[in-house]
Design a protein around this motif. Structure first.
Motif, short mmCIF file in Angstrom:
data_model
loop_
_atom_site.label_atom_id
_atom_site.label_comp_id
_atom_site.label_asym_id
_atom_site.label_seq_id
_atom_site.Cartn_x
_atom_site.Cartn_y
_atom_site.Cartn_z
N ASP A 205 -6.40 12.42 -3.68
CA ASP A 205 -7.74 11.95 -3.71
C ASP A 205 -8.46 12.57 -2.70
OD1 ASP A 205 -6.98 10.60 -5.80
OD2 ASP A 205 -7.58 8.63 -4.76
N THR A 206 -7.95 12.72 -1.50
CA THR A 206 -8.67 13.30 -0.30
C THR A 206 -8.80 14.89 -0.51
OG1 THR A 206 -7.44 11.70 0.84
CG2 THR A 206 -8.75 13.13 2.36
N VAL A 207 -7.76 15.44 -0.84
CA VAL A 207 -8.04 16.80 -1.03
C VAL A 207 -9.02 17.12 -2.05
CG1 VAL A 207 -6.66 18.98 -1.87
CG2 VAL A 207 -5.67 17.23 -0.33
N ASP B 187 -11.67 15.12 -2.91
CA ASP B 187 -12.79 14.76 -2.52
C ASP B 187 -13.46 15.94 -1.50
OD1 ASP B 187 -12.60 12.87 -3.72
OD2 ASP B 187 -12.59 11.24 -1.93
N ALA B 188 -12.51 16.68 -0.85
CA ALA B 188 -12.87 17.61 0.45
C ALA B 188 -13.30 19.04 -0.55
CB ALA B 188 -11.69 17.80 1.03
N VAL C 287 -0.32 5.47 -1.31
CA VAL C 287 -0.63 6.59 -0.23
C VAL C 287 -0.72 8.04 -1.00
CG1 VAL C 287 0.18 7.70 1.77
CG2 VAL C 287 0.01 5.14 1.89
N GLN D 273 -3.58 8.62 -2.71
CA GLN D 273 -4.74 8.90 -1.99
C GLN D 273 -4.79 10.23 -1.35
OE1 GLN D 273 -5.17 5.91 0.86
NE2 GLN D 273 -5.05 4.35 -0.35
N GLU D 274 -3.68 10.62 -1.01
CA GLU D 274 -3.53 11.81 -0.28
C GLU D 274 -4.09 13.03 -1.23
OE1 GLU D 274 -0.94 11.88 2.65
OE2 GLU D 274 -2.83 13.11 2.95
N ALA E 181 0.83 -1.20 0.25
CA ALA E 181 -0.06 -0.15 0.02
C ALA E 181 0.85 1.31 -0.11
CB ALA E 181 -0.98 0.02 1.10
#
Lengths: 234, 350
Positions: free
Chosen positions: B343-345, B347-348, B337, B340-341, B333
């Motif tokens: 992706d998270t921003v 998504d937010a 990472v 994903q970091e 994984a």
């Protein structure tokens, strides 16, 4: 009598006095912010209350002294801590982290509560089988908060939930804090980000060099010249 | 397969190899015991051989002319486990607040203290017989069945090493069973939580002190059982069998095999007992055949290969040869990472 009553709490690391006798209280259902700069003693306060540090002075929870309660017993009493830096179990999945949160419980509603956490943080539902260590900072904060809620606390202590998060993620986290508070959980919120903390809190304390220097309603603190100058940068 | 193994080995490689198999089983038990402490609870113990020593000396003292005691095997083995467990608590109690390298140093010292004690407890009262060790230890027997004597059962002759093999195999399977039950129990999850983050584990309501002590005690008692079997099998114990090098070997079995994964630890134990022996027996003749003379002493070659193997595994399989499923997922994984970091921003924002 408040849910949590702290009187003249002192903590020393060797010769250094990190807390020089602070007094504070959290009433049932209240959201109280403890703000202050780096090294003021905010984390120390929460650690002492969670039973992770020895202290002198009085800390009463639900009218009984916490003095001889070990950290694991305080969780049984209903005090949950979301530690600084989140402290997720990196090599466990999101689901396993949440299950660890229910470590002290033996009832049959654990699965149901996990679903409730997923409702609160839909993001975690998507990531349930992913290892917590591989999540982003914001998601890890969600795991840490969800995990703490799994013990069904009466008092939730949050240590710097905004630390190291993108501004948009911080907003999400604070929305959730408001949400948790609205569900009746009492919250003691430690934050460096004074503005954010005071916006969600009902009351606040300002901690400086191990002493509480100001104590007021959150609205008054937000408007106070001293707080403005020291923490809000205007 | 496991049942036929000693006879196959006997036929193909000779009886000496059956003895090596017996030792492999003993070391698997040790490695599984250490796996509880290091793999599950994440407490680095460099003096684990001390518990092996305690178990062995318990057996030696209770069943030899040394103290004139001759208790039966099935009583001594649990006593050995119990005493080793007590020593585990003895090591665990003062080290509860230590972590990582600090803990490693204290445990290393503990292992040496036990060995030096065994070496010197011959005066003023002779208890351990010092560096000479204790000999003429009673062989393992259950009722009138002596594992050291050959028996003919159903027309097959079972020699001492065969019989010990089955006894050790049975106990190893028991240890595996207990280990795997522990891993998925409430206690096992608490160990893993402590390994991941001790403060957070305490915040979950885990009594970290007791749970850590329990890891030391459980691990130590497994070592004590293996020690008792070792003493009964060898008929002789001396402090030199319990050196720091043994602790390191057992730790290598756990780490090379796959920390926290029972299958991996068993594999590590087998490889680290069998391969050095194969080298010891094979390196000399191989050099003779290839070069016409013995250029390098097989013993030093053994250590050389061991070092190379360690480095190779750590480079290419850092989680061990057979890692636990979570460790594997974690390593896979790591690459994901960064993505994903982002992706998270994303998504937010949306």
């Amino acid at each position: 009598m408040s849910l949590l009553e702290v009187h003249d709490l002192k903590v020393a690391y060797g010769g250094i006095h990190a807390l020089k006798g602070i007094s504070l209280s959290v009433a049932q259902g209240e959201l109280v912010a403890l703000i202050g700069s780096n090294g003021a003693g905010k984390t120390t306060t929460l650690k002492a209350l969670a039973g992770l540090l020895p202290y002198s002075g009085k800390a009463h929870y639900q009218n009984t002294s916490l003095l001889h309660r070990a950290s694991h017993q305080r969780v049984l009493d209903g005090i949950a801590l979301v530690p600084e830096g989140r402290g997720v179990f990196a090599r466990m999945s999101v689901l396993e982290n949440l299950q660890m949160g229910a470590y002290i419980r033996h009832d049959k509603e654990i699965a149901q509560d996990i679903e409730r956490i997923y409702d609160l943080f839909p993001r975690l539902a998507e990531r349930r089988s992913q290892l917590a260590g591989t999540l982003s900072g914001g998601e890890q904060q969600m795991v840490a908060m969800g995990r703490a809620l799994m013990s069904r606390p009466t008092l939730l202590m949050l240590d710097e939930p905004s630390m190291g998060l993108a501004p948009l993620m911080v907003e999400k986290i604070f929305d959730t804090i408001r949400n948790i508070s609205a569900q009746g959980v009492s919250i003691l919120l430690v934050e460096q980000n004074a503005k954010l903390a005071l916006e969600v809190a009902q009351r606040g304390y300002v901690l400086e060099n191990g002493n509480i220097t100001l104590e007021d309603s959150a609205a008054n603190l937000l408007g106070s010249a001293a707080v403005q100058r020291a923490y809000l940068g205007s | 397969m496991l049942l036929a193994l000693p006879f196959l080995t006997d036929e193909l490689l000779g009886r000496g190899w059956v003895r090596i198999l017996d030792f492999a089983l003993l070391f698997i038990m040790l490695a599984l015991g250490l796996n509880i402490v290091v793999g599950y609870a994440g407490l680095l113990d460099l003096g684990y051989v001390a518990f092996f020593a305690v178990g062995a000396y318990t057996y030696a003292l209770l069943a030899s002319p040394q103290l004139g005691l001759h208790l039966p095997f099935w009583i001594i083995l649990p006593i050995g486990a119990l005493i080793a467990g007590l020593f585990g608590a003895l090591l665990g109690t003062p080290t509860l607040k230590l972590r990582g390298d600090y803990l490693a140093i204290v445990t290393l010292g503990f292992g040496e203290i036990i060995r030096i004690f065994l070496n010197n407890l011959n005066a003023p009262v002779n208890i351990t017989n010092g560096a000479q060790g204790i000999s003429q230890i009673d062989p393992i027997s259950i009722a009138d069945f002596y594992f050291s004597r050959s028996h003919e059962i159903l027309g097959i002759t079972f020699h001492s090493v065969h019989q010990h093999y089955y006894l050790f195999l049975a106990l190893t399977l028991l240890v595996i069973f207990v280990s795997s039950r522990l891993q998925y129990s409430r206690i096992g999850r608490a160990w893993m939580a402590i390994r991941e983050d001790e403060v957070a584990a305490a915040a979950m309501g885990i009594n970290t002190r007791n749970i850590k002590l329990l890891a030391f005690v459980m691990g130590a008692s497994f070592g004590g059982i293996a020690g008792g079997l070792f003493a009964g099998f060898q008929g002789f114990v001396s402090p030199e069998s319990f050196s720091l090098m043994e602790s390191i070997m057992i730790l290598c079995m756990v780490v090379l095999g796959g920390m926290g994964n029972i299958g991996g630890v068993v594999l590590g134990g087998v490889l680290l007992v069998v391969l050095p022996e194969a080298l010891r027996n094979g390196a000399g003749p191989a050099q003779q055949w290839l070069l016409g003379k013995t250029l390098i002493d097989p013993e030093s070659l053994r250590l050389l290969f061991f070092g190379i193997a360690l480095i190779a595994v750590m480079l290419w399989r850092p989680a061990g040869l057979w890692p636990s499923s979570t460790r594997r997922r974690e390593l896979e994984a790591v690459d994901g990472v960064a993505q994903q970091e982002q992706d998270t921003v994303y998504d937010a924002k949306h």
